[in-house]
Motif scaffolding. Structure first.
Motif, PDB file in Angstrom:
ATOM      1  N   VAL A 127       0.843  -1.207   0.000  1.00 20.61           N
ATOM      2  CA  VAL A 127       0.000   0.000   0.000  1.00 20.61           C
ATOM      3  C   VAL A 127       0.873   1.250   0.000  1.00 20.61           C
ATOM      4  N   THR A 131       0.926   3.980  -3.073  1.00 23.39           N
ATOM      5  CA  THR A 131       0.579   5.379  -2.781  1.00 23.39           C
ATOM      6  C   THR A 131       1.691   6.322  -3.215  1.00 23.39           C
ATOM      7  N   TYR A 234      -4.602   1.518   6.248  1.00 27.92           N
ATOM      8  CA  TYR A 234      -5.391   0.852   5.200  1.00 27.92           C
ATOM      9  C   TYR A 234      -5.570  -0.631   5.491  1.00 27.92           C
ATOM     10  N   LEU A 263      -8.023   5.728  -1.840  1.00 27.23           N
ATOM     11  CA  LEU A 263      -7.578   4.350  -1.610  1.00 27.23           C
ATOM     12  C   LEU A 263      -8.579   3.307  -2.112  1.00 27.23           C
TER      13      LEU A 263
END
Length: 280
Positions: A127, A131, A234, A263
């Motif tokens: 993640v 990102t 997340y 997200l």
């Protein structure tokens, strides 16, 4: 004294006396990092070093062929893989992959904790990397880069290892979920910083390992810590029972996330799936 406090007391005393057993960086990772730091090194020499570890060699070929690298033509051997990945990235990517070798144990409970810890670490890293990859499209003038984040994210929770190693050494007393959970929550950050220093990693590596789980600690500028923490939020590694939107709003204010729907949008999900292909 309770068993739980006994474990914490032992760990605290060993930290004070510099006698706690800290995991050492895998030998192959040390060789790769030393080779990469040689100003005279070339791709052939790097491929030779990595080739000493067949399992790592195979993983590097898979990384070179992953969707994350964004190439349609498949590489067939290690030399081609190293050439595609490049010397700048190979140092941290190879080190990160070698890290998995540390998460092994003969004790069944400890082994499960290590397996779960590594999987959580990988999930957070994926993640974080996805990102940052998207954020970099609009922020060209920054010192942050994907290859450094890869390693930072994969060592962020390294502090759990000394605790699990200690539990394995005294399994009849400490190999208990309740004790381990408390010890990890209270001690992992401090131990993570100690490991990074013992491996001669400084700066962002120490900052992230010591503070990623402390939501009160924030950096003024956008940092690797921000991306690791977004990954942890997340994946429910931190803030599991908290309002995610409230936790993530900090990163909207810092300009990392455009909005709370980021997200879940198609661009992020596609980037996340590409990053996951590195760790298959």
């Amino acid at each position: 004294m309770s068993t739980e406090n006994a474990l914490l007391t032992i760990l605290i005393e060993k930290i004070k006396n510099d006698s706690i057993v800290l995991p050492t960086l895998p030998e192959i990772a040390i060789k790769i990092r030393e080779t990469a730091d040689d100003p005279e090194v070339n791709l052939t020499a790097m491929a030779h070093v990595i080739g000493q570890d067949p399992a790592l060699s195979a993983r590097m070929v898979r990384v070179a062929n992953s969707a994350f690298m964004g190439r349609s033509v498949k590489v067939e051997n290690l030399n081609q893989a190293v050439t595609r990945i490049g010397l700048r990235q190979i140092k941290n990517i190879a080190t990160a992959i070698a890290m998995e070798q540390l998460f092994v144990s003969k004790n069944e409970l400890v082994r499960e904790y290590m397996k779960e810890s590594w999987q959580k670490t990988v999930n957070v890293a994926c993640v974080a990397m996805a990102t940052l990859q998207i954020w970099l499209k609009n922020h060209k003038r920054t010192s942050l880069n994907i290859d450094t984040l890869t390693l930072v994210a994969l060592v962020h929770s390294i502090g759990v290892l000394p605790i699990l190693i200690e539990a394995e050494r005294h399994e009849e007393v400490f190999a208990n979920p309740r004790f381990l959970d408390v010890a990890i929550q209270r001690m992992a950050g401090k131990l993570g910083g100690a490991i990074m220093r013992s491996w001669e990693f400084t700066g962002e590596f120490v900052e992230v390992t010591e503070n990623w789980n402390n939501l009160e600690f924030q950096t003024e500028q956008v940092s690797y810590l921000d991306f690791v923490r977004i990954g942890a939020i997340y994946t429910d590694v931190i803030g599991k029972n908290a309002d995610k939107n409230e936790l993530l709003s900090v990163y909207i204010e810092k300009g990392i996330l455009p909005d709370l729907d980021f997200l879940g949008n198609d661009e992020f999900i596609a980037a996340l799936n590409d990053v996951k292909s590195v760790f298959v």
